[in-house]
Scaffold this motif. Structure first.
Motif, PDB file in Angstrom:
ATOM      1  N   ARG A   1     -40.877  -0.859  72.182  1.00 12.54           N
ATOM      2  CA  ARG A   1     -41.310   0.328  72.933  1.00 12.54           C
ATOM      3  C   ARG A   1     -40.823   0.279  74.378  1.00 12.54           C
ATOM      4  O   ARG A   1     -40.321   1.267  74.910  1.00 12.54           O
ATOM      5  CB  ARG A   1     -42.826   0.471  72.883  1.00 12.54           C
ATOM      6  CG  ARG A   1     -43.330   1.637  73.725  1.00 12.54           C
ATOM      7  CD  ARG A   1     -44.731   2.059  73.347  1.00 12.54           C
ATOM      8  NE  ARG A   1     -45.290   3.012  74.280  1.00 12.54           N
ATOM      9  CZ  ARG A   1     -44.904   4.278  74.422  1.00 12.54           C
ATOM     10  NH1 ARG A   1     -43.936   4.750  73.690  1.00 12.54           N
ATOM     11  NH2 ARG A   1     -45.488   5.077  75.292  1.00 12.54           N
ATOM     12  N   ARG A   2     -40.970  -0.871  75.011  1.00 14.15           N
ATOM     13  CA  ARG A   2     -40.514  -1.012  76.402  1.00 14.15           C
ATOM     14  C   ARG A   2     -39.006  -0.782  76.487  1.00 14.15           C
ATOM     15  O   ARG A   2     -38.519  -0.075  77.374  1.00 14.15           O
ATOM     16  CB  ARG A   2     -40.871  -2.408  76.923  1.00 14.15           C
ATOM     17  CG  ARG A   2     -40.284  -2.733  78.277  1.00 14.15           C
ATOM     18  CD  ARG A   2     -41.274  -2.438  79.381  1.00 14.15           C
ATOM     19  NE  ARG A   2     -40.730  -2.881  80.650  1.00 14.15           N
ATOM     20  CZ  ARG A   2     -40.458  -2.060  81.649  1.00 14.15           C
ATOM     21  NH1 ARG A   2     -40.689  -0.770  81.542  1.00 14.15           N
ATOM     22  NH2 ARG A   2     -39.977  -2.511  82.780  1.00 14.15           N
ATOM     23  N   ALA A   3     -38.253  -1.381  75.572  1.00 13.44           N
ATOM     24  CA  ALA A   3     -36.799  -1.214  75.564  1.00 13.44           C
ATOM     25  C   ALA A   3     -36.433   0.251  75.354  1.00 13.44           C
ATOM     26  O   ALA A   3     -35.552   0.784  76.035  1.00 13.44           O
ATOM     27  CB  ALA A   3     -36.171  -2.098  74.491  1.00 13.44           C
ATOM     28  N   TRP A   4     -37.115   0.907  74.410  1.00 10.62           N
ATOM     29  CA  TRP A   4     -36.835   2.315  74.127  1.00 10.62           C
ATOM     30  C   TRP A   4     -37.099   3.178  75.358  1.00 10.62           C
ATOM     31  O   TRP A   4     -36.311   4.061  75.701  1.00 10.62           O
ATOM     32  CB  TRP A   4     -37.667   2.792  72.936  1.00 10.62           C
ATOM     33  CG  TRP A   4     -37.465   4.245  72.657  1.00 10.62           C
ATOM     34  CD1 TRP A   4     -38.323   5.273  72.935  1.00 10.62           C
ATOM     35  CD2 TRP A   4     -36.309   4.851  72.068  1.00 10.62           C
ATOM     36  NE1 TRP A   4     -37.773   6.473  72.562  1.00 10.62           N
ATOM     37  CE2 TRP A   4     -36.532   6.242  72.030  1.00 10.62           C
ATOM     38  CE3 TRP A   4     -35.110   4.356  71.589  1.00 10.62           C
ATOM     39  CZ2 TRP A   4     -35.606   7.136  71.518  1.00 10.62           C
ATOM     40  CZ3 TRP A   4     -34.179   5.257  71.077  1.00 10.62           C
ATOM     41  CH2 TRP A   4     -34.436   6.631  71.044  1.00 10.62           C
ATOM     42  N   LEU A   5     -38.218   2.921  76.046  1.00  7.27           N
ATOM     43  CA  LEU A   5     -38.541   3.687  77.253  1.00  7.27           C
ATOM     44  C   LEU A   5     -37.495   3.465  78.352  1.00  7.27           C
ATOM     45  O   LEU A   5     -37.129   4.401  79.072  1.00  7.27           O
ATOM     46  CB  LEU A   5     -39.938   3.325  77.761  1.00  7.27           C
ATOM     47  CG  LEU A   5     -41.096   3.788  76.874  1.00  7.27           C
ATOM     48  CD1 LEU A   5     -42.423   3.217  77.381  1.00  7.27           C
ATOM     49  CD2 LEU A   5     -41.152   5.302  76.788  1.00  7.27           C
ATOM     50  N   LEU A   6     -37.004   2.235  78.475  1.00  7.58           N
ATOM     51  CA  LEU A   6     -35.960   1.955  79.463  1.00  7.58           C
ATOM     52  C   LEU A   6     -34.667   2.682  79.113  1.00  7.58           C
ATOM     53  O   LEU A   6     -33.999   3.244  79.989  1.00  7.58           O
ATOM     54  CB  LEU A   6     -35.719   0.450  79.585  1.00  7.58           C
ATOM     55  CG  LEU A   6     -36.857  -0.345  80.234  1.00  7.58           C
ATOM     56  CD1 LEU A   6     -36.604  -1.842  80.107  1.00  7.58           C
ATOM     57  CD2 LEU A   6     -37.030   0.054  81.687  1.00  7.58           C
ATOM     58  N   VAL A   7     -34.315   2.697  77.831  1.00  6.35           N
ATOM     59  CA  VAL A   7     -33.105   3.414  77.394  1.00  6.35           C
ATOM     60  C   VAL A   7     -33.260   4.901  77.685  1.00  6.35           C
ATOM     61  O   VAL A   7     -32.331   5.547  78.197  1.00  6.35           O
ATOM     62  CB  VAL A   7     -32.821   3.165  75.898  1.00  6.35           C
ATOM     63  CG1 VAL A   7     -31.788   4.145  75.359  1.00  6.35           C
ATOM     64  CG2 VAL A   7     -32.344   1.730  75.694  1.00  6.35           C
ATOM     65  N   GLU A   8     -34.418   5.474  77.382  1.00 10.55           N
ATOM     66  CA  GLU A   8     -34.655   6.892  77.673  1.00 10.55           C
ATOM     67  C   GLU A   8     -34.519   7.175  79.163  1.00 10.55           C
ATOM     68  O   GLU A   8     -33.931   8.179  79.566  1.00 10.55           O
ATOM     69  CB  GLU A   8     -36.033   7.324  77.185  1.00 10.55           C
ATOM     70  CG  GLU A   8     -36.124   7.524  75.694  1.00 10.55           C
ATOM     71  CD  GLU A   8     -37.470   8.102  75.274  1.00 10.55           C
ATOM     72  OE1 GLU A   8     -38.506   7.735  75.875  1.00 10.55           O
ATOM     73  OE2 GLU A   8     -37.471   8.926  74.355  1.00 10.55           O
ATOM     74  N   ALA A   9     -35.070   6.282  80.000  1.00 12.33           N
ATOM     75  CA  ALA A   9     -35.001   6.466  81.454  1.00 12.33           C
ATOM     76  C   ALA A   9     -33.558   6.394  81.948  1.00 12.33           C
ATOM     77  O   ALA A   9     -33.142   7.200  82.790  1.00 12.33           O
ATOM     78  CB  ALA A   9     -35.864   5.416  82.156  1.00 12.33           C
ATOM     79  N   VAL A  10     -32.788   5.451  81.421  1.00 15.15           N
ATOM     80  CA  VAL A  10     -31.392   5.332  81.834  1.00 15.15           C
ATOM     81  C   VAL A  10     -30.612   6.570  81.396  1.00 15.15           C
ATOM     82  O   VAL A  10     -29.859   7.153  82.182  1.00 15.15           O
ATOM     83  CB  VAL A  10     -30.744   4.047  81.266  1.00 15.15           C
ATOM     84  CG1 VAL A  10     -29.242   4.057  81.464  1.00 15.15           C
ATOM     85  CG2 VAL A  10     -31.349   2.817  81.916  1.00 15.15           C
TER      86      VAL A  10
END
Length: 124
Positions: A54-63
């Motif tokens: 989830r954290r990785a996915w949120l970071l990818v979305e933010a980038v």
């Protein structure tokens, strides 16, 4: 793959590129993007870095939201499996960020050595 240790001690300057109040890219996001590039998977990259999917996915979305083109392209799972890959644009973003890190480190190296002496010892 074992969890990578997070470095809390000050080893050198860390470059963060801001977009308003949020970080468009910094050392952690660049590392995640590189891990996605190696593995072809957000979940595998998250495991490599010792973070939740989830954290990785949120970071990818933010980038992806911070740039004019997608940095990571994703494919949903299913019988053929899902996956993620850096786009050509994403590879350019990471390459330029890493070059900016090198230039920044070289330009402040002397001052940073002196500055480190002013910092309290780390409690690692």
């Amino acid at each position: 793959m074992p969890k990578k240790p997070r470095h809390n001690s000050v080893k050198g300057p860390r470059l963060r590129v801001l977009l308003g109040a949020s970080i468009a890219i910094g050392p952690g996001k660049a590392e995640l993007l590189e891990a996605i590039g190696r593995s072809g998977s957000i979940s595998a990259a998250a495991r490599e870095m010792g973070m939740s999917y989830r954290r990785a996915w949120l970071l990818v979305e933010a980038v992806n939201a911070a740039f004019v083109e997608p940095v990571v392209a994703t494919a949903t799972g299913g019988s053929g499996g899902g996956g993620a890959q850096l786009t050509d644009f994403g590879r350019e973003v990471v390459e330029r960020y890493r070059r900016m890190e090198q230039v920044a480190e070289q330009s402040v190296r002397k001052e940073f050595v002196a500055f480190r002496k002013l910092l309290a010892p780390s409690a690692d």
